[in-house]
Scaffold this motif. Sequence first.
Motif, PDB file in Angstrom:
ATOM      1  N   THR A  36       0.860  -1.187   0.000  1.00  0.00           N
ATOM      2  CA  THR A  36       0.000   0.000   0.000  1.00  0.00           C
ATOM      3  C   THR A  36       0.896   1.238   0.000  1.00  0.00           C
ATOM      4  OG1 THR A  36      -0.155  -0.072   2.429  1.00  0.00           O
ATOM      5  CG2 THR A  36      -1.924  -1.118   1.166  1.00  0.00           C
ATOM      6  N   GLU A 174      -6.278   4.139  -5.921  1.00  0.00           N
ATOM      7  CA  GLU A 174      -7.400   4.605  -5.092  1.00  0.00           C
ATOM      8  C   GLU A 174      -8.726   4.036  -5.607  1.00  0.00           C
ATOM      9  OE1 GLU A 174      -7.195   8.597  -3.268  1.00  0.00           O
ATOM     10  OE2 GLU A 174      -5.719   9.040  -4.810  1.00  0.00           O
ATOM     11  N   THR A 188     -12.731  -3.925  -1.412  1.00  0.00           N
ATOM     12  CA  THR A 188     -11.487  -4.203  -0.684  1.00  0.00           C
ATOM     13  C   THR A 188     -11.371  -5.683  -0.361  1.00  0.00           C
ATOM     14  OG1 THR A 188     -11.447  -1.981   0.311  1.00  0.00           O
ATOM     15  CG2 THR A 188     -10.135  -3.681   1.384  1.00  0.00           C
ATOM     16  N   GLU A 192      -8.453  -8.334  -1.771  1.00  0.00           N
ATOM     17  CA  GLU A 192      -7.591  -9.207  -0.970  1.00  0.00           C
ATOM     18  C   GLU A 192      -7.750 -10.669  -1.383  1.00  0.00           C
ATOM     19  OE1 GLU A 192      -6.718  -7.694   3.290  1.00  0.00           O
ATOM     20  OE2 GLU A 192      -8.874  -7.384   3.002  1.00  0.00           O
ATOM     21  N   MET A 204      -1.013  -0.682  -4.264  1.00  0.00           N
ATOM     22  CA  MET A 204      -2.296  -0.011  -4.080  1.00  0.00           C
ATOM     23  C   MET A 204      -2.097   1.377  -3.470  1.00  0.00           C
ATOM     24  SD  MET A 204      -5.704  -1.218  -1.939  1.00  0.00           S
ATOM     25  CE  MET A 204      -5.151  -0.706  -0.314  1.00  0.00           C
ATOM     26  N   THR A 206      -3.607   4.637  -1.772  1.00  0.00           N
ATOM     27  CA  THR A 206      -4.787   4.983  -0.993  1.00  0.00           C
ATOM     28  C   THR A 206      -4.505   6.206  -0.133  1.00  0.00           C
ATOM     29  OG1 THR A 206      -6.368   4.203   0.679  1.00  0.00           O
ATOM     30  CG2 THR A 206      -4.124   3.383   0.855  1.00  0.00           C
ATOM     31  N   GLN A 211      -7.014   1.803   5.936  1.00  0.00           N
ATOM     32  CA  GLN A 211      -6.967   0.796   4.877  1.00  0.00           C
ATOM     33  C   GLN A 211      -5.525   0.417   4.547  1.00  0.00           C
ATOM     34  OE1 GLN A 211      -7.873   2.004   0.776  1.00  0.00           O
ATOM     35  NE2 GLN A 211      -9.314   0.295   0.632  1.00  0.00           N
ATOM     36  N   ALA A 212      -4.643   1.412   4.514  1.00  0.00           N
ATOM     37  CA  ALA A 212      -3.236   1.157   4.197  1.00  0.00           C
ATOM     38  C   ALA A 212      -2.583   0.225   5.212  1.00  0.00           C
ATOM     39  CB  ALA A 212      -2.470   2.478   4.127  1.00  0.00           C
ATOM     40  N   GLY A 216      -2.647  -5.725   2.898  1.00  0.00           N
ATOM     41  CA  GLY A 216      -1.296  -5.981   2.401  1.00  0.00           C
ATOM     42  C   GLY A 216      -0.278  -6.295   3.484  1.00  0.00           C
ATOM     43  N   LEU A 219       3.984  -1.422   3.551  1.00  0.00           N
ATOM     44  CA  LEU A 219       3.468  -0.059   3.401  1.00  0.00           C
ATOM     45  C   LEU A 219       4.603   0.892   3.046  1.00  0.00           C
ATOM     46  CD1 LEU A 219       0.924   1.815   5.597  1.00  0.00           C
ATOM     47  CD2 LEU A 219       3.153   2.857   5.194  1.00  0.00           C
TER      48      LEU A 219
END
Length: 263
Positions: A36, A174, A188, A192, A204, A206, A211-212, A216, A219
């Motif tokens: 992310t 996004e 979402t 996944e 991804m 975002t 969410q980040a 996943g 990051l």
Amino acid sequence: MLKLKNINKTFFPNSINERVALSNINLEIGHTDFVTIIGSNGAGKSTVLNTIAGKISPDTGIVDIAGKNVTRMKDYKRAKYVGRVFQDPMAGTAPDLTIEQNMALAERRGMPRGLAFGITKSKRQRFAEELEVLELGLEKRLSAKVGLLSGGQRQALSLLMATFSKPKILLLDEHTAALDPERARLVTDLTEKVVAEQQLPTLMVTHNMGQALEVGNRLIMMHDGQIILDVSGKDKAAMTVEDLLAQFSKLKDAAISDRTLLQ
């Protein structure tokens, strides 16, 4: 699976509007990485995705996908390596074509086109089976025009189409931002599931820090065209939104200070 080496990009160079979009980006994404990307507006998040997809050509550096140097490859040729879902539910699909026609096009992404039936009985059966995974009833609406679908349905279809031809890397720009919370959660969860089942390397972007952190295994935080944070595994799992905000403030200030000292 993906390597970005010394990527630099400046828009409008040598003009009053000159802007450094990417500065010495070095990034490697493994076969099972779901990354992310967060950062403020103008941090370079979408520019990174556009560089990988071939929409933007870097000034310097190398883009390597699955061991192949694609830096100067045109975006339409690179399409067979890259799947992408955009923020706008209206993008990524052809609204005046039916669901099955859109899927037939996605199946042939990056491949030569010839004179043959695009949709056969066997293909129609396969499309229905793939759509059944979404649990949205779209497998019963193959002849419906995509323009009649809701935003959440279109994003779910776009996600399926982006992974239909088994790309080497999946880019999500996004892709839940324009959806209401319920449909965003649906897309979402589907993301996944698809990424895990296909073991698909994914990037991804975002703006949603929660969410980040939730999605996943890795990051990345960007600021002013640079990667200022890269965490994964237990370090990422232990972080909270408050930690992320504090880290962003600290690293952003450090990056600004470093540039000031270099001037």
